[in-house]
Scaffold this motif. Structure first.
Motif, short mmCIF file in Angstrom:
data_model
loop_
_atom_site.label_atom_id
_atom_site.label_comp_id
_atom_site.label_asym_id
_atom_site.label_seq_id
_atom_site.Cartn_x
_atom_site.Cartn_y
_atom_site.Cartn_z
N ARG A 1 0.82 -1.22 0.00
CA ARG A 1 0.00 0.00 0.00
C ARG A 1 0.86 1.27 0.00
O ARG A 1 0.62 2.17 -0.80
CB ARG A 1 -0.99 -0.03 1.17
CG ARG A 1 -2.14 0.95 0.99
CD ARG A 1 -3.16 0.83 2.10
NE ARG A 1 -3.95 -0.38 1.98
CZ ARG A 1 -4.07 -1.30 2.94
NH1 ARG A 1 -3.45 -1.15 4.10
NH2 ARG A 1 -4.81 -2.36 2.75
N LYS B 1 1.11 3.45 -6.21
CA LYS B 1 0.17 4.55 -6.40
C LYS B 1 -1.22 4.09 -5.98
O LYS B 1 -1.99 4.86 -5.40
CB LYS B 1 0.19 4.98 -7.88
CG LYS B 1 -0.69 6.15 -8.19
CD LYS B 1 -0.51 6.61 -9.62
CE LYS B 1 -1.52 7.69 -9.97
NZ LYS B 1 -1.45 8.06 -11.39
N HIS B 2 -1.53 2.83 -6.27
CA HIS B 2 -2.78 2.24 -5.83
C HIS B 2 -2.61 0.72 -5.91
O HIS B 2 -1.73 0.24 -6.63
CB HIS B 2 -3.94 2.69 -6.74
CG HIS B 2 -5.30 2.41 -6.15
ND1 HIS B 2 -5.68 2.85 -4.91
CD2 HIS B 2 -6.36 1.73 -6.64
CE1 HIS B 2 -6.92 2.45 -4.66
NE2 HIS B 2 -7.35 1.77 -5.69
N ASN B 3 -3.43 -0.01 -5.17
CA ASN B 3 -3.37 -1.46 -5.30
C ASN B 3 -4.74 -2.07 -5.08
O ASN B 3 -5.66 -1.42 -4.57
CB ASN B 3 -2.30 -2.08 -4.40
CG ASN B 3 -2.57 -1.87 -2.92
OD1 ASN B 3 -3.66 -1.47 -2.52
ND2 ASN B 3 -1.58 -2.14 -2.10
N TYR B 4 -4.87 -3.30 -5.55
CA TYR B 4 -6.18 -3.99 -5.53
C TYR B 4 -6.00 -5.43 -5.10
O TYR B 4 -5.02 -6.08 -5.49
CB TYR B 4 -6.79 -4.04 -6.95
CG TYR B 4 -6.97 -2.72 -7.63
CD1 TYR B 4 -8.19 -2.05 -7.60
CD2 TYR B 4 -5.93 -2.15 -8.35
CE1 TYR B 4 -8.37 -0.85 -8.25
CE2 TYR B 4 -6.10 -0.93 -9.01
CZ TYR B 4 -7.31 -0.28 -8.96
OH TYR B 4 -7.49 0.90 -9.61
#
Lengths: 598, 174
Positions: free
Chosen positions: A136, A140-143
């Motif tokens: 995290r 920049k972003h995670n899923y």
């Protein structure tokens, strides 16, 4: 965004696709050509799907960190998004350094990680790690994909997030049961989320205000960083046009090298800790500073309360959080560099149609006096090879071949930045923000994958190179003719320099006395190994390296204790820059407050 | 203006109610060394699955600007509003306050609760639990007076006065 390949894909029966097939189809629709990865239990379904197609090429690295650096090299040399595929647990955790590197240097990377099946998450299953939790802060972003119906949307969104705004790495964690079960496919443009839409268009009023300020300046300077390279070749062309239209001086950051042609007389060289005297003195003495796509990094500013004290500052950046972070500015413009430069150029032609050379003539006269100091000079004398000389000769002998240069981190990196010159963007790849030793060689493999015909050289140091030397095996497998130009001084040179300067020359653990024979090492991998130990051998080794078809490791034995100059010591301001010791009688003890800084 | 002066700000964030969103917000604060004085979160728009996070933080003008920019950058964030700057607003907090002791002590607590508008929500022969809402100062005053054995505070919730409306869906950019 990458080239459209959607139309080239054969129609598929979307009702009967597995999650793995959905991921693959999404990658194809995103125009992905190369994946850098390493298989493992949790991603086997995806590898199985990859095996059954021929459009996307997979490059098998020897360590997952290298997969991310290779993807970074691919991305930074092309402007496309780099793609990584690794398994769960250690596969994912090994990517953390690469992801952090990509985050710091704004490189678009999509990293697909395997995960244990959803029903086993939280059970401490074999090769389970909390990948979204761990990554995290370094993405920049995670899923984490928990439902099959979200899979296609998330993969598409990951590419959009990675490549738009300020680019960065995005992780998509894929549980094995999601990859194996059925999943619906949705098209690329469907379901874009409303909460994410980075601003590209600059505020016209502020552009006007900035240009009017710039047109009145008596001691202006452009301070430009990697954001302009990221924005694209058109942004760099617009920058060059604007800078030439103004007749003002320009300096580039480490990340920005190549955004403006180095041979241009208006170019003052790199600024910052090891930047040129003229660039740093001009930054200190300017009255109007235009920062575009740079972030007032501590390596650039030196001591903040002594940073460019008399200037009004204009800052253009696509990332609003980069503005007013370290240095308060007078005119803040959020927008893409290309759009902003276009608007500035248009405004400049209106506001200052005739160039008033007299206004800035005294400033240029001052700059020329600083430039005459020739702060990058060195004297090659005797048999021993000066590292600066080695890089200078490499530059002179390859400049006609439009080479791509990657580096690792340390003294060789700074000498390469000082003595290798770039006329075009995307030719220079270095780990700037994170300072990752071991970046350069895998990054070079990524560059060579994207540009099979190009001359790709990894300028490295002996300590850095061994951090990812296992990738020599990857280079051999894919016949990647990357040249390794090893500035071998037997030390962690920059650590040794700081110990000599700031820690009473106590060289704690900065010397490695059991380094391998690099020539034999190269040969053990099946590559060519060369060595130069004297100046007389240097040119011949470079020529032989360039004449060899495959990968070559050139072990350049350089003078062991050369220091990088000029240097702004930690905790000092730009005008306290130290030149090489012939001028100030040896390096001086630095105050304790500088010692605590990094 | 004094750039070094630290000031308390109440910041409201509208986010997609999805897994990990609170961790992103908190991680942003902890990772960069910013303070969180109070934080509340709950879903406020079940149709669009939006949650509202109320954060009270303290920092210099530059730090607050940085916090807001970083929050706005998060992918699931729709809107960031700095109520301290953007306009007049109402702040309220709720606390459950437990007082223990003999009859005399409990009767005294009941008297204080009565004039400070705290509500009795549980009582046993040896203990009382009061619910008190109000500004943080009012809660502090009540707690100081009744000398409780245990306190549970909800943290600050805030909303702009009058026409200032924070609606994440209609105000999204694009």
């Amino acid at each position: 965004m990458t080239a459209q390949q959607t139309t080239a894909q054969p129609p598929v029966d979307v009702r009967s696709m597995t999650g793995a097939q959905v991921v693959l189809r999404a990658l194809l629709d995103q125009g992905v050509e190369v994946i850098f990865g390493y298989p493992g239990g949790a991603v086997l379904p995806l590898y199985d799907a990859l095996f059954q197609q021929n459009t996307i090429q997979h490059v098998l690295v020897r360590h997952e960190q290298a997969a991310v650096h290779a993807a970074e090299g691919y991305a930074r040399s092309t402007g496309k998004t780099g793609v990584v595929l690794v398994t769960s647990g250690p596969g994912a955790t090994n990517t953390v350094t690469g992801l952090t590197d990509a985050l710091m240097d704004s490189v678009p990377v999509v990293c697909l990680t395997g995960q244990v099946p959803t029903h086993m998450i939280g059970n401490d299953a074999f090769q389970e790690a909390d990948t979204v939790g761990i990554t995290r802060p370094c993405t920049k972003h995670n899923y984490l994909v928990k439902k099959a119906e979200d899979l296609a949307r998330i993969v598409h969104e990951a590419f959009h997030v990675a490549s738009s705004g300020r680019p960065g790495p995005v992780v998509v964690d894929l549980p094995k049961n999601i990859l194996m079960g059925e999943a619906p496919y949705i098209e690329k443009e469907a379901g874009r989320r409303r909460s994410y839409s980075p601003r590209r268009e600059p505020d016209p009023g502020r552009i006007e205000e900035a240009v009017r300020l710039l047109a009145r300046a008596e001691r202006p300077i452009f301070y430009v960083g990697g954001g302009v390279v990221n924005s694209g070749p058109l942004a760099c062309a617009l920058l060059t046009e604007l800078v030439r239209a103004t007749g003002y001086p320009i300096t580039l950051t480490l990340m920005g090298l190549g955004a403006y042609p180095a041979a241009d007389p208006q170019y003052l060289g790199m600024l910052g800790m090891h930047g040129t005297y003229e660039a740093n003195m001009a930054m200190h003495g300017c009255d109007v500073m235009v920062c575009i796509g740079a972030r007032f990094d501590d390596r650039v500013t030196g001591r903040l309360d002594g940073f460019s004290p008399g200037s009004r500052k204009i800052h253009i950046d696509i990332d609003p959080s980069s503005i007013n972070k370290n240095v308060p500015v007078d005119i803040a413009i959020v927008g893409d560099a290309e759009r902003s430069l276009e608007a500035m150029l248009e405004a400049w032609k209106r506001v200052a149609p005739t160039v008033d050379r007299a206004r800035v003539a005294p400033w240029w006269a001052q700059i020329e006096r600083w430039r005459a100091v020739d702060s990058l000079r060195f004297r090659q004398h005797g048999e021993a090879i000066k590292p600066q000389h080695a890089i200078k000769r490499l530059y002179e002998m390859t400049r006609d071949r439009d080479p791509y240069i990657t580096t690792d981190v340390g003294q060789h990196q700074m000498w390469a930045a000082q003595h290798f010159h770039f006329e075009k963007p995307r030719r220079w790849l270095t780990s700037g923000g994170l300072g990752t030793m071991g970046y350069g060689f895998p990054a070079a493999l990524g560059v060579q994958m994207a540009h099979p015909e190009a001359l790709v050289i990894n300028i490295s140091g002996d300590a850095s190179w061994v951090m990812n030397m296992q990738e020599m095996s990857t280079a051999m497998q894919y016949r990647l003719p990357v040249k390794i130009f090893l500035i071998n001084n037997g030390y962690m040179g920059m650590v040794r320099q700081w110990q000599d300067f700031f820690h009473g020359s106590r060289r704690a653990e900065s010397y490695m006395d059991s380094m391998p024979d690099f020539v034999k090492l190269a040969e053990a991998f099946g590559a060519r190994g060369l060595r130069a130990t004297t100046v007389a051998e240097l040119d011949r080794v470079i020529a032989e390296m360039l004449a060899t078809d495959g990968s070559v490791l050139a072990d350049i034995r350089v003078e062991k204790v050369e220091n990088v100059y000029p240097m702004i010591p930690g905790g000092a301001a730009h005008n306290e820059i130290k030149l090489s010791p012939e001028d100030d009688g040896g390096h001086e003890p630095i105050a304790e407050d500088g010692m605590v800084l990094v | 203006m004094n750039m070094e002066e630290e000031k308390r700000h109440t910041i409201v964030v509208l986010v997609d109610n999805e897994a990990g969103v609170l961790a992103r917000v908190i991680g942003l604060f902890s990772g960069r060394g910013y303070n969180i004085d109070s934080l509340t979160v709950a879903e406020v728009d079940p149709v669009h699955k939006l949650s509202r996070i109320n954060i009270v933080t303290t920092g210099t003008e530059l730090v607050i600007e940085q916090i807001k920019a970083l929050l706005s950058k998060l992918v699931p964030v729709h809107r960031v509003q700095d109520l301290t700057i953007e306009g007049p607003h109402v702040e309220r907090e709720l606390a459950l306050v437990k007082v223990n002791g003999d009859r005399e002590r409990l009767v005294q607590a009941l008297r204080i609760a009565d004039f400070m508008h705290a509500r009795l929500v549980d009582s046993t022969p040896g203990s009382l639990v009061f619910e008190v809402t109000g500004s943080s100062d009012e809660l502090d005053a009540f707690i100081a007076l009744v000398e409780p054995v245990e306190v549970s505070r909800a943290g600050i919730v805030a909303i702009g006065r009058g026409d200032m409306i924070l609606d994440g869906v209609s105000q999204d950019r694009e």
